[in-house]
Design an enzyme around this catalytic site. Sequence first.
Site, PDB file in Angstrom:
ATOM      1  N   PHE A 232      13.085   2.903   2.810  1.00 53.98           N
ATOM      2  CA  PHE A 232      11.777   2.061   2.535  1.00 53.98           C
ATOM      3  C   PHE A 232      11.035   3.201   3.881  1.00 53.98           C
ATOM      4  O   PHE A 232      10.206   2.196   4.451  1.00 53.98           O
ATOM      5  CB  PHE A 232      11.182   1.440   2.109  1.00 53.98           C
ATOM      6  CG  PHE A 232      12.491   1.286   1.098  1.00 53.98           C
ATOM      7  CD1 PHE A 232      12.133   1.283  -0.418  1.00 53.98           C
ATOM      8  CD2 PHE A 232      13.741   0.132   1.593  1.00 53.98           C
ATOM      9  CE1 PHE A 232      13.407   0.557  -1.333  1.00 53.98           C
ATOM     10  CE2 PHE A 232      13.912  -0.039  -0.150  1.00 53.98           C
ATOM     11  CZ  PHE A 232      14.216  -0.039  -0.995  1.00 53.98           C
ATOM     12  N   ASP A 254      13.596   7.822   2.262  1.00 52.27           N
ATOM     13  CA  ASP A 254      12.190   7.573   0.634  1.00 52.27           C
ATOM     14  C   ASP A 254      11.984   8.320  -0.439  1.00 52.27           C
ATOM     15  O   ASP A 254      12.651   9.469  -0.094  1.00 52.27           O
ATOM     16  CB  ASP A 254      10.982   7.699   1.829  1.00 52.27           C
ATOM     17  CG  ASP A 254       9.228   6.394   1.274  1.00 52.27           C
ATOM     18  OD1 ASP A 254       9.395   5.645   1.832  1.00 52.27           O
ATOM     19  OD2 ASP A 254       9.406   7.017   0.188  1.00 52.27           O
ATOM     20  N   SER A 255      11.575   8.055  -1.502  1.00 51.73           N
ATOM     21  CA  SER A 255      11.623   8.905  -3.175  1.00 51.73           C
ATOM     22  C   SER A 255      10.044   9.042  -3.037  1.00 51.73           C
ATOM     23  O   SER A 255       9.788   9.731  -4.049  1.00 51.73           O
ATOM     24  CB  SER A 255      11.666   8.058  -3.644  1.00 51.73           C
ATOM     25  OG  SER A 255      10.735   6.472  -4.166  1.00 51.73           O
ATOM     26  N   CYS A 344       6.994  -7.749   0.838  1.00 48.96           N
ATOM     27  CA  CYS A 344       6.082  -8.458   1.050  1.00 48.96           C
ATOM     28  C   CYS A 344       5.581  -8.516  -0.303  1.00 48.96           C
ATOM     29  O   CYS A 344       4.245  -9.117  -0.918  1.00 48.96           O
ATOM     30  CB  CYS A 344       5.734  -6.914   0.842  1.00 48.96           C
ATOM     31  SG  CYS A 344       5.575  -5.575  -0.023  1.00 48.96           S
TER      32      CYS A 344
HETATM   33  N1  SAH Z   1       7.817   0.800   5.840  1.00 48.70           N
HETATM   34  C1  SAH Z   1       7.135   1.697   5.475  1.00 48.70           C
HETATM   35  C2  SAH Z   1       6.303   1.048   5.002  1.00 48.70           C
HETATM   36  C3  SAH Z   1       7.043   1.035   3.510  1.00 48.70           C
HETATM   37  S1  SAH Z   1       6.415   0.749   1.846  1.00 48.70           S
HETATM   38  C4  SAH Z   1       6.204   1.307   7.129  1.00 48.70           C
HETATM   39  O1  SAH Z   1       6.182   1.038   8.241  1.00 48.70           O
HETATM   40  O2  SAH Z   1       4.681   2.363   7.226  1.00 48.70           O
HETATM   41  C5  SAH Z   1       7.407   1.244   1.144  1.00 48.70           C
HETATM   42  C6  SAH Z   1       7.782   2.191   0.612  1.00 48.70           C
HETATM   43  O3  SAH Z   1       9.052   2.210  -0.351  1.00 48.70           O
HETATM   44  C7  SAH Z   1       7.048   3.340   0.614  1.00 48.70           C
HETATM   45  O4  SAH Z   1       6.863   4.299   0.789  1.00 48.70           O
HETATM   46  C8  SAH Z   1       7.649   4.277  -1.363  1.00 48.70           C
HETATM   47  O5  SAH Z   1       7.725   5.801  -1.222  1.00 48.70           O
HETATM   48  C9  SAH Z   1       8.942   4.614  -0.881  1.00 48.70           C
HETATM   49  N2  SAH Z   1       9.741   3.658  -2.029  1.00 48.70           N
HETATM   50  C10 SAH Z   1       9.825   2.562  -3.189  1.00 48.70           C
HETATM   51  N3  SAH Z   1      10.802   2.527  -4.237  1.00 48.70           N
HETATM   52  C11 SAH Z   1      11.558   3.562  -3.379  1.00 48.70           C
HETATM   53  C12 SAH Z   1      12.901   3.544  -3.703  1.00 48.70           C
HETATM   54  N4  SAH Z   1      13.840   3.316  -4.612  1.00 48.70           N
HETATM   55  N5  SAH Z   1      13.911   4.421  -2.883  1.00 48.70           N
HETATM   56  C13 SAH Z   1      13.256   4.794  -2.031  1.00 48.70           C
HETATM   57  N6  SAH Z   1      12.367   4.982  -1.658  1.00 48.70           N
HETATM   58  C14 SAH Z   1      10.918   3.673  -1.993  1.00 48.70           C
END
Ligand code: SAH
Length: 400
Positions: A232, A254-255, A344
């Site tokens: 993520f 990330d997706s 979160c």
């Molecule tokens: N760690 C990051 C914030 C993460 S926010 C930082 O420090 O800035 C959560 C992220 O998860 C988002 O970018 C979203 O696009 C991604 N996301 C949501 N569901 C997902 C999934 N099933 N697989 C991969 N990424 C996902």
Amino acid sequence: MKTIRLRPGKERSLLRRHPWIFESAIARGGADAGETVRVESDAGEFLAWAAFSPTSKIRARVWSFDQAQRIDASFFIATVSASIRARARFDINSDAFRLVHGESDGLPGLIVDRYGDTLVAQFLSSGAERWKAVLVDALLAATGLSLLYERSDASSRALEGLPEVTGWLRGAGPVGAPVPPVELVLREHDWRLALNIATGHKTGFYLDQRDSRRKFADDTRRLGFERVLNCFCYTGGFTVAALTGGAGHVTSIDSSGPALAQAAANVALNGFDAQRASFLDADVNASLRQFDREGQRFDAIVLDPPKFAPTVAHAERAARAYKDINRLAFKLLAPDGVLFTYSCSGGISADLFHKIVASAGSDAGVDGFITERLGGAPDHPMTLNFPEGEYLKGLVVMRR
Ligand code: SAH
């Protein structure tokens, strides 16, 4: 002045200075969206001045518990200034930080982030919406800045019966004048990160993880992580932190395609060799399973998923989702590997999160030392009176 009268006993949380009044607590009274109401107990005693939200379950949010306080422009100027002054006392090593964090700063429904010379605001309640012009003037006056972009496109606006709105509120100038940039670069700790305040998530970036990113860079340096997995990853904050700490290679998942493109750009922006980073546009759960099948192992893994449980009503299903990814991550940890895992979700307490991670470890057959409990950066404060302010929690788990 309109009044809302509470049901017997419902004054208790207000006497403890909790700022929310639920629909079910109200015996009678009402007002227009965002209008200030006098809140009184069943016995008719003054409790608070609050902003009315006709469609939300949180039917009113408190501006002040002081009967003598007038809710007017000077009240908002003073409250905004106090919120900004508090930031000078917090330990913030960045030119991008949260200036106003809603209820925790006495301004329910208002979120304001500062990225260098640009402010980005979300107006998420009827009260904040109603006082928007006054709040914007107060923010620019208190900071001496001139640029403010609105990102009121959060889904919670619908609960308040408000439409989604985005765009420059101040600083765009007349039609035909040059438009201020929405692509910005922030500096935090030892790195720089580019973001887009118009298209990025929330106000553009996850400022609340600032100190966890520094902790991750420090631990990478201290423990010498070679193979790092950042799940993520969004725009690559933890990726850049790991590379700054000297990680050999970071795999980021990330997706969101645009987030990954920004993450790759951020690796380059900080001068790191592209060979040290790879990016996967994929579902984290599926990728973790695939890595396990392939026998891949990592020295450090970051799991920072989106909010699975916005409220306690979603807690059970979310708990299963958290457990699943944590179990899979534990299986991928090399001997001596370290997991940085976060939630979160407001609906998952720190205690419950601990239990979920413990049971994930147990299912994976992994024991670990919990070497740190982490929270949001100090500019996303929680207060004694508003426990809901504690939404972000993290655990650092070192494989035994
Ligand atoms: N760690 C990051 C914030 C993460 S926010 C930082 O420090 O800035 C959560 C992220 O998860 C988002 O970018 C979203 O696009 C991604 N996301 C949501 N569901 C997902 C999934 N099933 N697989 C991969 N990424 C996902």
